[in-house]
Every structure is written in C-alpha cells, then in structure tokens.
Write a protein that holds these residues in place. Structure first.
Motif, PDB file in Angstrom:
ATOM      1  N   ASN A  73      35.893  38.271   2.191  1.00 14.03           N
ATOM      2  CA  ASN A  73      37.143  38.399   1.430  1.00 14.03           C
ATOM      3  C   ASN A  73      36.763  38.896   0.042  1.00 14.03           C
ATOM      4  N   THR A 107      42.558  39.600   0.537  1.00 12.74           N
ATOM      5  CA  THR A 107      43.148  38.331   0.089  1.00 12.74           C
ATOM      6  C   THR A 107      43.321  37.287   1.180  1.00 12.74           C
ATOM      7  N   HIS A 108      42.926  37.591   2.426  1.00  9.38           N
ATOM      8  CA  HIS A 108      43.035  36.621   3.525  1.00  9.38           C
ATOM      9  C   HIS A 108      44.499  36.295   3.861  1.00  9.38           C
ATOM     10  N   ARG A 109      45.378  37.270   3.739  1.00 14.75           N
ATOM     11  CA  ARG A 109      46.787  37.052   4.083  1.00 14.75           C
ATOM     12  C   ARG A 109      46.989  37.168   5.595  1.00 14.75           C
ATOM     13  N   SER A 110      47.958  36.412   6.100  1.00  9.85           N
ATOM     14  CA  SER A 110      48.237  36.367   7.527  1.00  9.85           C
ATOM     15  C   SER A 110      49.019  37.591   7.989  1.00  9.85           C
ATOM     16  N   THR A 113      52.841  36.959   8.547  1.00  4.90           N
ATOM     17  CA  THR A 113      53.813  36.818   7.453  1.00  4.90           C
ATOM     18  C   THR A 113      53.745  37.948   6.435  1.00  4.90           C
ATOM     19  N   THR A 114      52.811  38.866   6.583  1.00 13.26           N
ATOM     20  CA  THR A 114      52.611  39.947   5.613  1.00 13.26           C
ATOM     21  C   THR A 114      53.220  41.242   6.136  1.00 13.26           C
ATOM     22  N   TYR A 119      49.590  44.598   4.637  1.00 12.17           N
ATOM     23  CA  TYR A 119      48.435  44.156   5.412  1.00 12.17           C
ATOM     24  C   TYR A 119      47.393  45.269   5.513  1.00 12.17           C
ATOM     25  N   GLY A 122      45.566  45.616   2.384  1.00 10.12           N
ATOM     26  CA  GLY A 122      44.561  44.568   2.240  1.00 10.12           C
ATOM     27  C   GLY A 122      43.274  44.896   2.967  1.00 10.12           C
TER      28      GLY A 122
END
Length: 315
Positions: A73, A107-110, A113-114, A119, A122
């Motif tokens: 990350n 950022t380790h976003r899902s 939900t992103t 995404y 990211g």
C-alpha cells in the motif's frame, strides 16, 4: 490356522503401512506460496518497530528458503504528505532479499464500496514507487491483490477491473488459504501492551491452531473441487505476530508436508484457471469462489475465538 492368522495380520499391517507411506508421499507433494499483504508494515500499534518487523519476516523466509511476495500500500510510504525514505528502504530490503513486491492499491479501499474510476486510479497510484524499485532491482512487478479480497459486487465492475489489470501487465493474486490472522494480530498487541505474558502465550497458541484449521479447511475443499491437493496460496500480513512467529508457522507447514514455491509456480496449476463468477458482499477465498460458481455449498471458514474478537475490539 495360526499361520493363516499371522499371515493375515502381517498382510493387514503391510497394507496399512503402504497406505501410510502413500499418504506421506502425497503430503510430501504439497506446495504453498506465501504472500504477505499491507507492506511495508501493518502497524497495529504506534509502538510498532517497522524495521524490526521487516527484518524478522525476511529472516524467517530466508531460513526456510521460502519465496514470497509482499503486496504494498504505497500510501504508507508517505509521512505528513512527504515520501519517507526510511519506509521506502524497507521495500528495498524485500527486493535485496530476492523477494517480489506487488500492488495492493494506494489506499487499500474496497472494490465493493469504491466507484470504479476511483478504484482504477488507486491501482495506478499504487505502483508509482514500487514498480520503479522492482525494475531497478531486476525483479518482476506483475501481481495485483484486491484489498480485503473484495473484487466488486457486480460482474460488470469485476470485468472492468480485470480488463484494466491485463492492459497494465498485472495478474490477480488469488488466495486459497484465507484466515482471521489480522484479528489475532490485534489481540496479540493488546495483550503485549498490557504486559500480560500468559494471555500473549494463549493468543499465540490459538493463532497457530487457527492456521492449522485454515489449512485443513482448504485441503479438504481442494479435494472436493479437484480430487487432489492443489498448490495453495497463503495470505498473511506484515505485522508483529508474524514477525515473531513466521518461522514457527513455516516449520509447522513443513511438518504438514509442504514445501514453499513462488506464486508463479502455484498459479501454473490448472486449478487456478477455474471459472469464477462470484459476486457478493464479502471477500472469500478462491476455493469458495470456485465452489460457489459450481453451485456447491461449503461450510463456513474457521473463525477466531470469542475472546480474540473481544480483545481485537479493545481501544
């Protein structure tokens, strides 16, 4: 008659020994790829020594001749908005040790939900430093892992991400031995910071037992789906409990009949080309995804003990 009985007993013993030998031979053919998420370090506590965690993880991998890939990350490489050379140096240490690095998004976003564009952005941000470090070290940079193993709650989203990854030279890194290690990691730090050595020992014992159960679960499901033991891919994190006990974990896997292979070697198995159409609210292992795609119901994966979950929630 006595001779016949003795002969029959000897034959039975001989057959039992043959079956045991065959089982041992089968176990000796087991392989597992070690993957470690959230590099450079999963800092459960402000007291975490990042350099010590990195050094101990790499030492355990080296001692057991275990190739590994660490998923990064890149947001963690910045402190107060500025690139931190000390944290970047930890990734360089992985590469000097002959290990690979991979992209775990910035950022380790899902993915559940992103928004898709965010995404994908990211993913791009997540390679800005790591790809160049890998190039300079002469190491490949080829794998991507979804944070939380969330691949998207619709097939349309999933396929768009997969197409983007292929276009940028990535292979998705699946997981076939998922576990609740991250919960034990939090409980371990809480108990250690309380100075409760008895509780720390209990947590470690239960953590190691939990990993045994996770492997038994994956082995059984592998046989249900493929009628054999496939190469497995283990998910761990770069945290303090693994820094302290990765050597023990690897020893226990060796005792279970495993040898360590690279992720590329594991993914060469035909099982990893199985059809996967899973979409849902959680991020299960790929064994469960393949089973779900085939319409096969599977038991729940092993979970942590209640006291571990309670400790992990402690402030």
């Amino acid at each position: 008659m006595k001779f016949l009985r003795r002969t029959g007993l000897g034959l039975a013993i001989g057959l039992a020994a043959a079956f045991l030998l065959a089982a041992r031979r089968q176990d000796a053919g087991r392989t597992v790829a070690v993957t470690i998420d959230d590099l450079p370090v999963t800092a459960v506590s402000a007291s975490t020594n990042w350099e010590s965690v990195t050094t101990r993880l790499l030492a355990a991998l080296r001692e057991h001749d275990a190739p590994a890939i660490g998923f990064v990350n890149e947001r963690k490489l910045y402190v107060d908005g500025a690139r931190d050379s000390g944290r970047v140096a930890l990734l360089e240490a992985w590469l000097r040790a002959g290990q690979e690095l991979g992209n775990h998004t910035f950022t380790h976003r899902s993915a559940h939900t992103t928004p898709l564009d965010a995404y994908l952005d990211g993913i791009t941000q997540g390679e800005a430093i790591t790809r160049e470090l890998s190039r300079r070290a002469g190491r490949p940079f080829r794998y991507f892992r979804h944070p939380q193993l969330h691949a998207g709650r619709s097939l349309e989203y999933r396929r768009a991400v997969e197409q983007f990854l292929r276009a940028h030279g990535y292979t998705i890194a699946p997981v076939t031995v998922d576990n609740q290690e991250w919960v034990y990691a939090r409980a371990y730090v809480v108990a250690r910071e309380r100075g409760d050595t008895v509780l720390v020992r209990r947590i470690v014992t239960d953590y190691l037992r939990h990993l045994d159960r996770a492997f038994a679960y994956s082995e059984q499901l592998s046989r249900v789906l493929f009628d054999r033991d496939i190469p497995l891919v283990l998910l761990l994190h770069a945290n303090e409990i693994n820094a302290a006990y990765l050597g023990t974990i690897l020893e226990r896997l060796e005792a279970r009949g495993y040898r360590f292979v690279s992720l590329a070697q594991a993914l060469a198995d035909t099982a990893y080309r199985s059809v996967d159409t899973y979409v849902g609210p959680v991020g299960p292992s790929w064994l469960i995804r393949w089973a779900t795609t085939r319409g096969i119901d599977v038991p729940d994966e092993p979970r942590e003990e209640d006291y571990i979950a309670e400790l992990a929630r402690a402030p």
